[in-house]
Design a protein around this motif. Sequence first.
Motif, PDB file in Angstrom:
ATOM      1  N   ILE A   1      42.880  53.629  46.715  1.00 55.86           N
ATOM      2  CA  ILE A   1      42.102  52.498  47.191  1.00 55.86           C
ATOM      3  C   ILE A   1      41.273  51.886  46.070  1.00 55.86           C
ATOM      4  O   ILE A   1      41.193  50.659  45.934  1.00 55.86           O
ATOM      5  CB  ILE A   1      41.217  52.925  48.373  1.00 55.86           C
ATOM      6  CG1 ILE A   1      42.118  53.137  49.578  1.00 55.86           C
ATOM      7  CG2 ILE A   1      40.147  51.898  48.660  1.00 55.86           C
ATOM      8  CD1 ILE A   1      41.432  53.771  50.741  1.00 55.86           C
ATOM      9  N   ALA A   2      40.691  52.751  45.246  1.00 51.46           N
ATOM     10  CA  ALA A   2      39.879  52.227  44.154  1.00 51.46           C
ATOM     11  C   ALA A   2      40.714  51.339  43.247  1.00 51.46           C
ATOM     12  O   ALA A   2      40.291  50.232  42.860  1.00 51.46           O
ATOM     13  CB  ALA A   2      39.256  53.367  43.362  1.00 51.46           C
ATOM     14  N   VAL A   3      41.900  51.801  42.909  1.00 52.14           N
ATOM     15  CA  VAL A   3      42.746  51.015  42.015  1.00 52.14           C
ATOM     16  C   VAL A   3      43.139  49.692  42.658  1.00 52.14           C
ATOM     17  O   VAL A   3      43.019  48.621  42.059  1.00 52.14           O
ATOM     18  CB  VAL A   3      44.009  51.814  41.618  1.00 52.14           C
ATOM     19  CG1 VAL A   3      44.943  50.944  40.807  1.00 52.14           C
ATOM     20  CG2 VAL A   3      43.617  53.049  40.839  1.00 52.14           C
ATOM     21  N   ALA A   4      43.572  49.782  43.903  1.00 52.61           N
ATOM     22  CA  ALA A   4      44.009  48.568  44.583  1.00 52.61           C
ATOM     23  C   ALA A   4      42.854  47.583  44.762  1.00 52.61           C
ATOM     24  O   ALA A   4      43.019  46.377  44.582  1.00 52.61           O
ATOM     25  CB  ALA A   4      44.627  48.915  45.930  1.00 52.61           C
ATOM     26  N   ALA A   5      41.679  48.120  45.086  1.00 55.19           N
ATOM     27  CA  ALA A   5      40.534  47.233  45.312  1.00 55.19           C
ATOM     28  C   ALA A   5      40.106  46.573  44.009  1.00 55.19           C
ATOM     29  O   ALA A   5      39.742  45.388  43.981  1.00 55.19           O
ATOM     30  CB  ALA A   5      39.374  48.010  45.915  1.00 55.19           C
ATOM     31  N   GLY A   6      40.169  47.323  42.922  1.00 49.04           N
ATOM     32  CA  GLY A   6      39.811  46.769  41.627  1.00 49.04           C
ATOM     33  C   GLY A   6      40.706  45.569  41.313  1.00 49.04           C
ATOM     34  O   GLY A   6      40.246  44.505  40.880  1.00 49.04           O
ATOM     35  N   ARG A   7      41.966  45.771  41.583  1.00 48.91           N
ATOM     36  CA  ARG A   7      42.933  44.721  41.314  1.00 48.91           C
ATOM     37  C   ARG A   7      42.681  43.508  42.213  1.00 48.91           C
ATOM     38  O   ARG A   7      42.702  42.362  41.779  1.00 48.91           O
ATOM     39  CB  ARG A   7      44.327  45.298  41.586  1.00 48.91           C
ATOM     40  CG  ARG A   7      45.435  44.419  41.198  1.00 48.91           C
ATOM     41  CD  ARG A   7      45.585  44.382  39.694  1.00 48.91           C
ATOM     42  NE  ARG A   7      46.394  43.218  39.341  1.00 48.91           N
ATOM     43  CZ  ARG A   7      45.878  42.071  38.926  1.00 48.91           C
ATOM     44  NH1 ARG A   7      44.592  41.967  38.762  1.00 48.91           N
ATOM     45  NH2 ARG A   7      46.665  41.063  38.634  1.00 48.91           N
ATOM     46  N   TYR A   8      42.439  43.789  43.470  1.00 51.11           N
ATOM     47  CA  TYR A   8      42.189  42.712  44.427  1.00 51.11           C
ATOM     48  C   TYR A   8      41.003  41.875  43.980  1.00 51.11           C
ATOM     49  O   TYR A   8      41.057  40.655  43.956  1.00 51.11           O
ATOM     50  CB  TYR A   8      41.920  43.314  45.810  1.00 51.11           C
ATOM     51  CG  TYR A   8      41.565  42.292  46.874  1.00 51.11           C
ATOM     52  CD1 TYR A   8      42.555  41.738  47.672  1.00 51.11           C
ATOM     53  CD2 TYR A   8      40.253  41.903  47.078  1.00 51.11           C
ATOM     54  CE1 TYR A   8      42.244  40.808  48.647  1.00 51.11           C
ATOM     55  CE2 TYR A   8      39.924  40.959  48.047  1.00 51.11           C
ATOM     56  CZ  TYR A   8      40.928  40.411  48.832  1.00 51.11           C
ATOM     57  OH  TYR A   8      40.607  39.487  49.787  1.00 51.11           O
ATOM     58  N   SER A   9      39.939  42.548  43.610  1.00 45.48           N
ATOM     59  CA  SER A   9      38.732  41.791  43.279  1.00 45.48           C
ATOM     60  C   SER A   9      38.954  40.981  42.014  1.00 45.48           C
ATOM     61  O   SER A   9      38.510  39.842  41.908  1.00 45.48           O
ATOM     62  CB  SER A   9      37.528  42.716  43.158  1.00 45.48           C
ATOM     63  OG  SER A   9      37.589  43.442  41.975  1.00 45.48           O
ATOM     64  N   GLN A  10      39.701  41.541  41.070  1.00 43.94           N
ATOM     65  CA  GLN A  10      39.976  40.773  39.858  1.00 43.94           C
ATOM     66  C   GLN A  10      40.696  39.469  40.170  1.00 43.94           C
ATOM     67  O   GLN A  10      40.399  38.424  39.622  1.00 43.94           O
ATOM     68  CB  GLN A  10      40.855  41.602  38.942  1.00 43.94           C
ATOM     69  CG  GLN A  10      40.176  41.953  37.648  1.00 43.94           C
ATOM     70  CD  GLN A  10      41.041  42.894  36.865  1.00 43.94           C
ATOM     71  OE1 GLN A  10      42.267  42.781  36.872  1.00 43.94           O
ATOM     72  NE2 GLN A  10      40.409  43.833  36.182  1.00 43.94           N
ATOM     73  N   ARG A  11      41.644  39.597  41.087  1.00 39.35           N
ATOM     74  CA  ARG A  11      42.406  38.401  41.436  1.00 39.35           C
ATOM     75  C   ARG A  11      41.541  37.383  42.154  1.00 39.35           C
ATOM     76  O   ARG A  11      41.897  36.224  42.253  1.00 39.35           O
ATOM     77  CB  ARG A  11      43.596  38.775  42.307  1.00 39.35           C
ATOM     78  CG  ARG A  11      44.637  39.553  41.559  1.00 39.35           C
ATOM     79  CD  ARG A  11      45.771  39.901  42.474  1.00 39.35           C
ATOM     80  NE  ARG A  11      46.502  38.713  42.892  1.00 39.35           N
ATOM     81  CZ  ARG A  11      47.541  38.228  42.226  1.00 39.35           C
ATOM     82  NH1 ARG A  11      47.946  38.825  41.138  1.00 39.35           N
ATOM     83  NH2 ARG A  11      48.156  37.161  42.655  1.00 39.35           N
ATOM     84  N   HIS A  12      40.422  37.830  42.682  1.00 42.33           N
ATOM     85  CA  HIS A  12      39.600  36.900  43.448  1.00 42.33           C
ATOM     86  C   HIS A  12      38.401  36.357  42.680  1.00 42.33           C
ATOM     87  O   HIS A  12      37.632  35.589  43.219  1.00 42.33           O
ATOM     88  CB  HIS A  12      39.157  37.556  44.760  1.00 42.33           C
ATOM     89  CG  HIS A  12      40.240  37.505  45.796  1.00 42.33           C
ATOM     90  ND1 HIS A  12      40.248  36.597  46.814  1.00 42.33           N
ATOM     91  CD2 HIS A  12      41.379  38.211  45.929  1.00 42.33           C
ATOM     92  CE1 HIS A  12      41.333  36.762  47.548  1.00 42.33           C
ATOM     93  NE2 HIS A  12      42.025  37.738  47.028  1.00 42.33           N
ATOM     94  N   PHE A  13      38.284  36.749  41.422  1.00 38.54           N
ATOM     95  CA  PHE A  13      37.188  36.214  40.619  1.00 38.54           C
ATOM     96  C   PHE A  13      37.258  34.697  40.544  1.00 38.54           C
ATOM     97  O   PHE A  13      36.250  34.010  40.677  1.00 38.54           O
ATOM     98  CB  PHE A  13      37.218  36.794  39.203  1.00 38.54           C
ATOM     99  CG  PHE A  13      36.771  38.231  39.131  1.00 38.54           C
ATOM    100  CD1 PHE A  13      36.121  38.826  40.214  1.00 38.54           C
ATOM    101  CD2 PHE A  13      36.984  38.980  37.990  1.00 38.54           C
ATOM    102  CE1 PHE A  13      35.706  40.138  40.149  1.00 38.54           C
ATOM    103  CE2 PHE A  13      36.567  40.294  37.918  1.00 38.54           C
ATOM    104  CZ  PHE A  13      35.933  40.880  38.997  1.00 38.54           C
ATOM    105  N   ASP A  14      38.475  34.193  40.337  1.00 35.96           N
ATOM    106  CA  ASP A  14      38.626  32.744  40.220  1.00 35.96           C
ATOM    107  C   ASP A  14      38.236  32.049  41.515  1.00 35.96           C
ATOM    108  O   ASP A  14      37.538  31.039  41.501  1.00 35.96           O
ATOM    109  CB  ASP A  14      40.082  32.388  39.892  1.00 35.96           C
ATOM    110  CG  ASP A  14      40.379  32.628  38.417  1.00 35.96           C
ATOM    111  OD1 ASP A  14      39.403  32.630  37.627  1.00 35.96           O
ATOM    112  OD2 ASP A  14      41.550  32.816  38.069  1.00 35.96           O
ATOM    113  N   TYR A  15      38.690  32.610  42.608  1.00 30.41           N
ATOM    114  CA  TYR A  15      38.377  32.022  43.913  1.00 30.41           C
ATOM    115  C   TYR A  15      36.874  31.959  44.084  1.00 30.41           C
ATOM    116  O   TYR A  15      36.313  30.953  44.495  1.00 30.41           O
ATOM    117  CB  TYR A  15      38.928  32.879  45.056  1.00 30.41           C
ATOM    118  CG  TYR A  15      40.425  32.951  45.137  1.00 30.41           C
ATOM    119  CD1 TYR A  15      41.215  32.772  44.020  1.00 30.41           C
ATOM    120  CD2 TYR A  15      41.039  33.213  46.343  1.00 30.41           C
ATOM    121  CE1 TYR A  15      42.590  32.848  44.102  1.00 30.41           C
ATOM    122  CE2 TYR A  15      42.408  33.301  46.437  1.00 30.41           C
ATOM    123  CZ  TYR A  15      43.183  33.122  45.315  1.00 30.41           C
ATOM    124  OH  TYR A  15      44.523  33.214  45.402  1.00 30.41           O
TER     125      TYR A  15
END
Lengths: 829, 237
Positions: free
Chosen positions: A270-284
Amino acid sequence: MLNMALRTFRRDWKAGEVKVLLFALTIAVMAMVAIGSITDRVHRAMGEQSSEFLGADYTFESPRPIDDAWIERGRNDGLEITRSQSFATVLSSDDNFQLVSVRALDGKFPLKGTIEIAEKPFTQGVVQQAQPKAGTIWLEPRILGVLGVEVGDTIDFGSIQLTVDGVIVAAPGQASEVFNVAPKVLIHIDDVEKANIVQEGSRLEHILFIAGEPAAREPYIQWLKSQKNPTQEITGGKEGTPALKAALERAETFLRLASLISVVLAGVAIAVAAGRYSQRHFDYSAIYRCLGMQIRQVHKLYLWQLLMIGLIGSGLGLALGLGLQSLIINQFSDYLPKPMVGISLAPVITGSLSGLVVLLGFALPSFLQIAKVPPLRVLRKELLPRAMSSWVIYLLSIGVMALLMWWQSNSLLLVGILLAVAVVTYLLIRLIAWFIFKIGVWLGKRGSLPVRFGVGQLKQYPAFTISQISAFGLAFIIMLSTVLLRSELLSEWQSQLPEGAPNHFLVNVQEQEVEPLESILQESGVSTKGIYPMVRGRVVGLNDMTLEEALDENQQRVGAVRRELNLTWMADVPEANKVTQGEWWSESDVADDRAELSVGEELAQRLGLEIGDVLKFSIGGLEVEGEITNLRSIQWDSFQPNFFIIFEPGGLDGFPASYITSFHLPVEDKGVLNQILREMPTVTIIELDAIMEQVQSILDQVTMAVEFIMLFVLLAGIAVLYAVLQVSREERLLSATLLKALGARKKFIRASILAELILLGAFSGVLGVIGGEVLVNILYSQAFDIDLVLHPWYWLWVPMISVGFIGIVGWLGLRHLLNQPAHQVLREY
Amino acid sequence: MLRTQELTKTVNSQGQDLTILSDVSLTVNEQDTVAIVGVSGSGKSTLLSLLAGLDLPSGGEVHLAGEPLHQLDEDERAAVRAQNVGFVFQSFHLLPGLSALENVMLPIELKEQDRAKERATELLEKVGLKDRLQHYPNQLSGGEQQRVAIARAFASEPKILFADEPTGNLDTKNGNKVSDLLFDLNKQLGTTLVLVTHDDRLAERCQRIVRLEGGKVVADNAVATQTEATQAATAEQ
Ligand SMILES: Nc1ncnc2c1ncn2[C@@H]1O[C@H](COP(=O)(O)OP(=O)(O)OP(=O)(O)O)[C@@H](O)[C@H]1O
Ligand SMILES: [Mg+2]
């Protein structure tokens, strides 16, 4: 806001953004629910089985009569309670006498498990739960021989006569008792008073056998505990079976560890997936902020996302987990403890709630980052959110982790161990990160271009690389330690009851009977481990003092100095014993007048005995001395006759000895016992086959359970590996596509990706091996009482498997996408 | 509408204080159109980010729609943006997961105004994307994406619109189309426009050109006549 959150969620869903996080969470919850409830069910089923040894879920023993109100209370709570009295007495028939231990019952017995009653000794009996009728008696087969009676005959019991109604073939009881306690008989409780057999002052034990549903039982037991006085004793199923206690406890620790480990795996994924998710949402987030959304609103928006992911993931995981556990339990019911108990709510709730908590603990830090992106990022792409101070993140995650582990495992020790290992792992990961950098530099000079590019990828995003390696490495640590622990436990259990272990003992064989006995055994093809002498004697002095002078009050109360002991002499250390202090005699030389002695270390400790102390024994009116030269640890659960005190050969010459022997006898050969009993009626036969078989079957089932859980942990581990590879897949895809757009050849791209994957795999594998060895050995020493062992065999295998898995799965995930035109891929990401 | 006083920005880069903007004093009136020009690295984007409250100045004052941005915290500045500001960026910055329509609706919803859908549709019609309402950014060309971005910028009826190189990523033809739309809508809605560009033709369509060099304003000229001439020329075409 909710409206917008829903729309964001729907769009993330369509865009596949939540896929990986959801996958990780679903796997996590599934693993926790499935492992949790399988563990719980197996555990409770094992509890049921050990209750069968005790004959009840609990026994309550009291030297004085037990208040009827207490019994009433329990029965009102819906519990089954059988009251019994237990005492020793002498049975007689004509001129034959036998000391027996009587159990007088006022109800059904046993409450858990069954008793097997036959019409003739050494035959198969009828399995039942019953109570001898008033005026009748059930007895152990060996008594029949001694008293010279058969079923249907009568025997004298105090002032009345009882009819022998059946032979006890198998009954609940403790294996270790067998050697110490007189043979057992069962009667109706009313006959005790009629027989007028219990005199004022004679030792009578009042026992309650208690059984019932846990919900009714446990509060009652708690209540009993609060009411009882120190002379009264409560025994639960597990404590009643020393032979199984260790095995069951270890199995339980293993199962608990497994469910705990599922939490760790879940957290990592979960930590890995969440890290990735949040990175993708920085732009948003930057755009939202630019358009005028406030930090609070963005927070809210993403917390809603988290909640929705949590609910959906937990729901899916719960459903899958429940399905899986029932599938497994049904599929393998033959190998699991029987009867299998139903599923209970607790692990299901724990599992799905844990899912949400893991999500919060491991995804929340990443999610909180999202809103903190400076809006200026719309102009300056490189701007990242202000980092939360990292110890807050670590503390949060570790706190959540510890809490969950404790919740799942209920064992502070295990939680402590795992946290310690987490620290070691963290340091290792730091070290590895440093290595990657060094290797990057090294390869940067030497490697071919594609390799350099691949390694460059790892070096370029150190945080992401490290989180991947940590995740892979942890998965391997966990899988490796599970596999190792499982092998260790299994081999231990196998050695506890080796094939063909003696299951019958002959005690009280007279000197002149030794030879005829040997020939009977030989004729029937039964091989023994030898016939040993046994001399009964008391300890009467220590270092030229009487016991009263040498021992304090407490020490004088120790059973071993108050009653007669079985003494023996032996040339070699008995099988299930280990010398812990001093040295075993190499060859006997009782030339000096004092024999050497070996004493059990527990006894020595209780009495304060040391090497060099001289013990004086009284044997049949004569006295003899011996000097302690070594102390032994004794394995009480070994189904072997154990001796507190052993003399060196020759040390007991001249004293009247009886002999003892043991052998393995399959059921179909039990007729031999009748022959022995006919020819030497005073020999006592102790049958352990039934109890050993039962222990063996429980060990088999525990073994199976452990195998299952291991398999499941492996599957969960693989799922985590897969999830993490999925997370990083896009990153690799993008870089590969860029390369392609820049005109790189397929071969070049393939080489660079493979270089990256192989390096990742290798580092993760090494991390897995080192961490696994550390974890396993800490667990061995702290939780399982096993000596330190290294497993060099795996040092090569784990990294190889790691490289293979990560390389192949990582590659397969990219392969077909690499064949698509570059612009299409670039557009989509 | 917009007023700055001795606006200064220094950043710390590799241990050195670097002044990237110094003493910029500007006043932009309502319905003005202002172009900020200068060579690459002269500080145009930095100035824009300060004017829009995306970043805080190191010194000086910014007043936007009467609000002292330099004294407000992030959230307060965001609130000012939500009420008053629209953006068009060089790299479009559409939300990739939202359809064209949803992208345009977003600022209207953030401002909690109603009829979001109707108004967004209307605006998309105006930028000529009537048929593409349900399309996602990755299904649109760069020019089309920028037109959606323009529709989005005007959607919340901002008092002031900031545009950073709106045509920078587009070819001439698409660039012209986008800048036409930008100026047309601007005129229709009476929005104040602050535009960063190094395209002189684009700059000349503004009433006023502010030239930056090394973080300082070196020229500030009204070009009203030229703008009218350019507009006339465009109209003839
Ligand atoms: N945070 C920062 N750290 C270091 N330097 C910065 C930072 N922000 C801006 N700069 C520098 O300040 C200068 C002005 O940057 P700015 O982005 O405003 O230029 P610009 O005029 O928009 O250029 P372009 O036309 O290329 O977009 C540049 O030299 C840039 O490198
Ligand atoms: Mg710029």
